[in-house]
Design a protein around this motif. Sequence first.
Motif, PDB file in Angstrom:
ATOM      1  N   LEU A 213       2.966   5.542   1.074  1.00 57.06           N
ATOM      2  CA  LEU A 213       2.668   5.827  -0.325  1.00 57.06           C
ATOM      3  C   LEU A 213       3.563   6.931  -0.884  1.00 57.06           C
ATOM      4  N   LEU A 214       4.081   7.783   0.015  1.00 53.07           N
ATOM      5  CA  LEU A 214       4.947   8.868  -0.451  1.00 53.07           C
ATOM      6  C   LEU A 214       6.390   8.411  -0.626  1.00 53.07           C
ATOM      7  N   TYR A 215       6.612   7.135  -0.285  1.00 50.37           N
ATOM      8  CA  TYR A 215       7.967   6.599  -0.331  1.00 50.37           C
ATOM      9  C   TYR A 215       8.621   6.826  -1.680  1.00 50.37           C
ATOM     10  N   GLY A 216       7.818   6.701  -2.746  1.00 49.73           N
ATOM     11  CA  GLY A 216       8.347   6.843  -4.096  1.00 49.73           C
ATOM     12  C   GLY A 216       9.015   8.193  -4.327  1.00 49.73           C
ATOM     13  N   LEU A 217       8.487   9.217  -3.673  1.00 52.94           N
ATOM     14  CA  LEU A 217       9.031  10.562  -3.876  1.00 52.94           C
ATOM     15  C   LEU A 217      10.494  10.656  -3.461  1.00 52.94           C
ATOM     16  N   MET A 218      10.902   9.750  -2.563  1.00 49.58           N
ATOM     17  CA  MET A 218      12.296   9.777  -2.128  1.00 49.58           C
ATOM     18  C   MET A 218      13.244   9.302  -3.221  1.00 49.58           C
ATOM     19  N   PHE A 219      12.721   8.474  -4.138  1.00 48.24           N
ATOM     20  CA  PHE A 219      13.612   7.844  -5.112  1.00 48.24           C
ATOM     21  C   PHE A 219      13.387   8.318  -6.541  1.00 48.24           C
ATOM     22  N   TYR A 220      12.105   8.413  -6.928  1.00 52.33           N
ATOM     23  CA  TYR A 220      11.817   8.681  -8.333  1.00 52.33           C
ATOM     24  C   TYR A 220      12.438   9.969  -8.865  1.00 52.33           C
TER      25      TYR A 220
ATOM     26  N   VAL B 265      -6.369  -8.213  -0.942  1.00 54.35           N
ATOM     27  CA  VAL B 265      -6.372  -7.761  -2.337  1.00 54.35           C
ATOM     28  C   VAL B 265      -6.912  -6.337  -2.424  1.00 54.35           C
ATOM     29  N   LEU B 266      -8.013  -6.127  -1.697  1.00 53.98           N
ATOM     30  CA  LEU B 266      -8.647  -4.798  -1.726  1.00 53.98           C
ATOM     31  C   LEU B 266      -7.655  -3.722  -1.288  1.00 53.98           C
ATOM     32  N   ILE B 267      -6.925  -4.001  -0.209  1.00 50.37           N
ATOM     33  CA  ILE B 267      -5.947  -3.021   0.294  1.00 50.37           C
ATOM     34  C   ILE B 267      -4.904  -2.743  -0.787  1.00 50.37           C
ATOM     35  N   CYS B 268      -4.425  -3.822  -1.443  1.00 50.22           N
ATOM     36  CA  CYS B 268      -3.418  -3.650  -2.494  1.00 50.22           C
ATOM     37  C   CYS B 268      -3.978  -2.825  -3.649  1.00 50.22           C
ATOM     38  N   VAL B 269      -5.226  -3.112  -4.021  1.00 49.88           N
ATOM     39  CA  VAL B 269      -5.823  -2.381  -5.140  1.00 49.88           C
ATOM     40  C   VAL B 269      -5.869  -0.894  -4.816  1.00 49.88           C
ATOM     41  N   ILE B 270      -6.336  -0.579  -3.605  1.00 54.12           N
ATOM     42  CA  ILE B 270      -6.424   0.836  -3.228  1.00 54.12           C
ATOM     43  C   ILE B 270      -5.037   1.477  -3.263  1.00 54.12           C
ATOM     44  N   CYS B 271      -4.054   0.786  -2.685  1.00 52.61           N
ATOM     45  CA  CYS B 271      -2.700   1.353  -2.663  1.00 52.61           C
ATOM     46  C   CYS B 271      -2.173   1.525  -4.083  1.00 52.61           C
ATOM     47  N   PHE B 272      -2.455   0.531  -4.954  1.00 52.03           N
ATOM     48  CA  PHE B 272      -1.964   0.620  -6.330  1.00 52.03           C
ATOM     49  C   PHE B 272      -2.589   1.824  -7.050  1.00 52.03           C
ATOM     50  N   ILE B 273      -3.893   1.978  -6.882  1.00 53.04           N
ATOM     51  CA  ILE B 273      -4.571   3.109  -7.533  1.00 53.04           C
ATOM     52  C   ILE B 273      -3.943   4.427  -7.059  1.00 53.04           C
ATOM     53  N   LEU B 274      -3.640   4.480  -5.762  1.00 55.56           N
ATOM     54  CA  LEU B 274      -3.076   5.724  -5.235  1.00 55.56           C
ATOM     55  C   LEU B 274      -1.653   5.980  -5.740  1.00 55.56           C
ATOM     56  N   THR B 275      -0.975   4.907  -6.222  1.00 61.62           N
ATOM     57  CA  THR B 275       0.383   5.140  -6.725  1.00 61.62           C
ATOM     58  C   THR B 275       0.398   5.447  -8.224  1.00 61.62           C
ATOM     59  N   ILE B 276      -0.764   5.386  -8.865  1.00 60.11           N
ATOM     60  CA  ILE B 276      -0.812   5.655 -10.316  1.00 60.11           C
ATOM     61  C   ILE B 276      -0.252   7.040 -10.676  1.00 60.11           C
ATOM     62  N   PRO B 277      -0.484   8.082  -9.869  1.00 62.77           N
ATOM     63  CA  PRO B 277       0.086   9.391 -10.223  1.00 62.77           C
ATOM     64  C   PRO B 277       1.609   9.378 -10.426  1.00 62.77           C
ATOM     65  N   TYR B 278       2.289   8.368  -9.925  1.00 58.47           N
ATOM     66  CA  TYR B 278       3.740   8.297 -10.142  1.00 58.47           C
ATOM     67  C   TYR B 278       4.068   8.112 -11.620  1.00 58.47           C
TER      68      TYR B 278
ATOM     69  N   LYS C  19       7.615   3.527 -17.175  1.00 62.25           N
ATOM     70  CA  LYS C  19       8.372   2.420 -16.582  1.00 62.25           C
ATOM     71  C   LYS C  19       7.992   2.226 -15.108  1.00 62.25           C
ATOM     72  N   ILE C  20       7.911   3.350 -14.393  1.00 63.29           N
ATOM     73  CA  ILE C  20       7.563   3.280 -12.972  1.00 63.29           C
ATOM     74  C   ILE C  20       6.203   2.616 -12.800  1.00 63.29           C
ATOM     75  N   LEU C  21       5.245   3.055 -13.623  1.00 62.99           N
ATOM     76  CA  LEU C  21       3.895   2.508 -13.501  1.00 62.99           C
ATOM     77  C   LEU C  21       3.907   1.006 -13.789  1.00 62.99           C
ATOM     78  N   LEU C  22       4.651   0.598 -14.817  1.00 58.62           N
ATOM     79  CA  LEU C  22       4.671  -0.821 -15.179  1.00 58.62           C
ATOM     80  C   LEU C  22       5.316  -1.652 -14.066  1.00 58.62           C
ATOM     81  N   ILE C  23       6.404  -1.142 -13.514  1.00 56.69           N
ATOM     82  CA  ILE C  23       7.045  -1.883 -12.415  1.00 56.69           C
ATOM     83  C   ILE C  23       6.074  -2.002 -11.239  1.00 56.69           C
ATOM     84  N   ASN C  24       5.423  -0.888 -10.900  1.00 58.31           N
ATOM     85  CA  ASN C  24       4.472  -0.937  -9.788  1.00 58.31           C
ATOM     86  C   ASN C  24       3.333  -1.899 -10.069  1.00 58.31           C
ATOM     87  N   ALA C  25       2.880  -1.941 -11.327  1.00 53.67           N
ATOM     88  CA  ALA C  25       1.795  -2.851 -11.677  1.00 53.67           C
ATOM     89  C   ALA C  25       2.247  -4.300 -11.504  1.00 53.67           C
ATOM     90  N   ALA C  26       3.476  -4.591 -11.958  1.00 57.38           N
ATOM     91  CA  ALA C  26       3.991  -5.955 -11.814  1.00 57.38           C
ATOM     92  C   ALA C  26       4.096  -6.331 -10.334  1.00 57.38           C
TER      93      ALA C  26
END
Lengths: 492, 232
Positions: free
Chosen positions: A290-297, A358-371, A377-384
């Motif tokens: 989940l912290l992977y985004g911090l390397m790029f964003y 699905v449940l696992i994805c939902v949890i992971c998605f919610i946890l990436t919302i702080p990005y 744009k980041i949030l929309l891409i992650n949502a897609a």
Amino acid sequence: MIKWFLSFQWKTAVRSPMWNKNLVLNLVIGFFLLLFGFYILILGLFMEKILTEVFPESNIYDKFNGLLLYYFLADLMFRFMAQSLPKLTIESFLHLPIRKNQIVHFMVGRTVFDIFNFIPLLVLIPVTFTIVTPQLGSSLAVLWLIASFFLVLANSFLATFLKRLMGSKPLIIAGIGILFVILIVLEKFEIISLSVISSKLFGYMLAHPYMLGFPALWMIICYILHFRFLKMHLYPEEMQKKKSYEIEAGNENRYLKALGLTGSIIIVEWKLYTRNKRTKTILYMTPIFLLYGLMFYPKPEYINQYGFLMFVGVFMTGGMMLNYANYAFGYESGYFDGLLTKNIDFKQYIAVKYYISVLICVICFILTIPYLYFGVKILLINAAMFLYNIGVLSFVLLFFATYNKKKIDLSRGGAFNYQGIGAMNWLAVLPAFLLPVLIFIPFKLSGQPNWGIAFIGILGIIGLFFSRIFIGMITKNFFSRKYIMASSFREP
Amino acid sequence: MIAITNLTKVYNTQTVLNINQLTIAKGESFGLVGNNGAGKTTMFRCILDLIRPDSGAVSNQEENVAKGEKWKLVTGSYLDDGFLIDFLTPEEYFQFVADIYHLSEGDLATFYADFGDFFNKEVLGKKKLIRDLSSGNRQKIGIAAALMPNPEILVLDEPFNSLDPTTQIRLKNLLIKLNTEKGMTLLISSHDINHITDVCSRIVILHQGSIAHDLVVSSDTLNILEDYFSLR
């Protein structure tokens, strides 16, 4: 007897089922090992150049000696974490008329052949020629090399010894850990400098060649420590402390139980993940995903690279689900026969596996919302990508999971563990990362990247509408594959 | 009723199972004996639809086991450790099985009461995972779980193995009782020819995948079995 031990060791290595069954994987791992070794060798060859670049003013020989203590301490820590305890199933030897000393000597001595001991040589040997020889002359340089290798071996004996000690005397290990932390803190606040100590220490040793005996002595001490400890604890149950669980009865989750069969399958899957070593490692690794985004964003050069952002999005919202769905049946290899003979509605069973994905994805998605902090744009891409994960990818993975053909040993740790992973598992990962990019490319070329992202998201939503049909297809495939799965899971 | 017709299974050109015709009537207590590699487990796995035979079929209650799944409701089975979910405690596993068969809390309580003696205080309330129990206790859990939904047909592969003497005797009495009082059909394999003649009314000897003898148990059966196996 040593001859026998060596041949057993050789045979365990050569006959390990993984080695024989998966040629492609071995080639891939072998390639990366070679590549890694090659990089280390390059580092060794250019060490002199690097040090002259970084410290143009000072004597690089002193500087290199200054690095050595850091290296050996880091090496010790790394080995303590990563090096696995050599396993010789001593039960099969203890009852035979073999002297205990012989068994123990072999168990301790065997660590010499560990690959970790030879990697440092790739640096040490070039450095002997480029840095040490000009300073000391060739004969002393060879002595220096030998002494350094002794220290490497000492580390290997010490690390395995400490690892064994952890089972019976965790306090000592905690003490050593605190000592390490204190050293790091002192170094950080420049109260002491390990690099100066190291440089002085190794410098002094080399100025007085007879002192080069000390590494040898240190190695022997480490060997004896390990040897004595093992000899005193040569009982299988003392050597491998089996972690047994204490489970309190009767606190099952009432909400899950209300879901009937769905709930009880979720309960079992949850316990599968939390009570087995291999799956537990994966749970621990999820936050890192989940912290992977911090390397790029935070880096502006990536923020317009849609391909990268999509990859990161799929990975963060779906990486965990990927592991679950890809081995949906392989993880159950230990009790697959039991499931097949019971009165289970397998369509529902597979649907539950989909819901869990699905449940696992939902949890992971919610946890990436702080990005969101890095832009909408980041949030929309992650949502897609999240929609793609639950509407397309999870079906694809569950479908491929019916091709799981290897029994997975859940009792071994999960990091760098390729046991039970087949070619299909690798193939199944491809659509995860390739498909979104392939869909995206035409949009990108026609200058409409945002539409591309939206399209991938819409694809996911369409997939959700067809979920019944997809689950039906997976179930059908499950039934035609179940005999093959069951018989391959039965193989040890 | 279980009917086997023209059943064969071949592994790498070696025929491990070849049974032309075998019918096990409802309420029969059927014993299967044979040396290692005779095909006992393979036959049971075919009956439980765990392997696909190369030819022929098995029907259970008039239903081809490979085509339908209704037979699972009335068939309890335990072949080996691969039936147990070893990272659960015995209680959690029993709860799972109860959920699958839609048994109520009350059914489960009755089950625990019935099997209290059988477990001999070594299985329940130990807070241990199944994988940390001895093989004898795991065997007990598997057999009990197979019996939990009160099946009409019970399939057990070498159930007496690794059980302690007390439990062996208890299991023997339990099986006889289930067969005579409830009319449960038993399919049991064993290497212990004493136990199997005590429990079963019919014994089939398998040899290299085929039926070598089909015996109705009488006072003479034990001698026949002893003679047969001492010559092998």
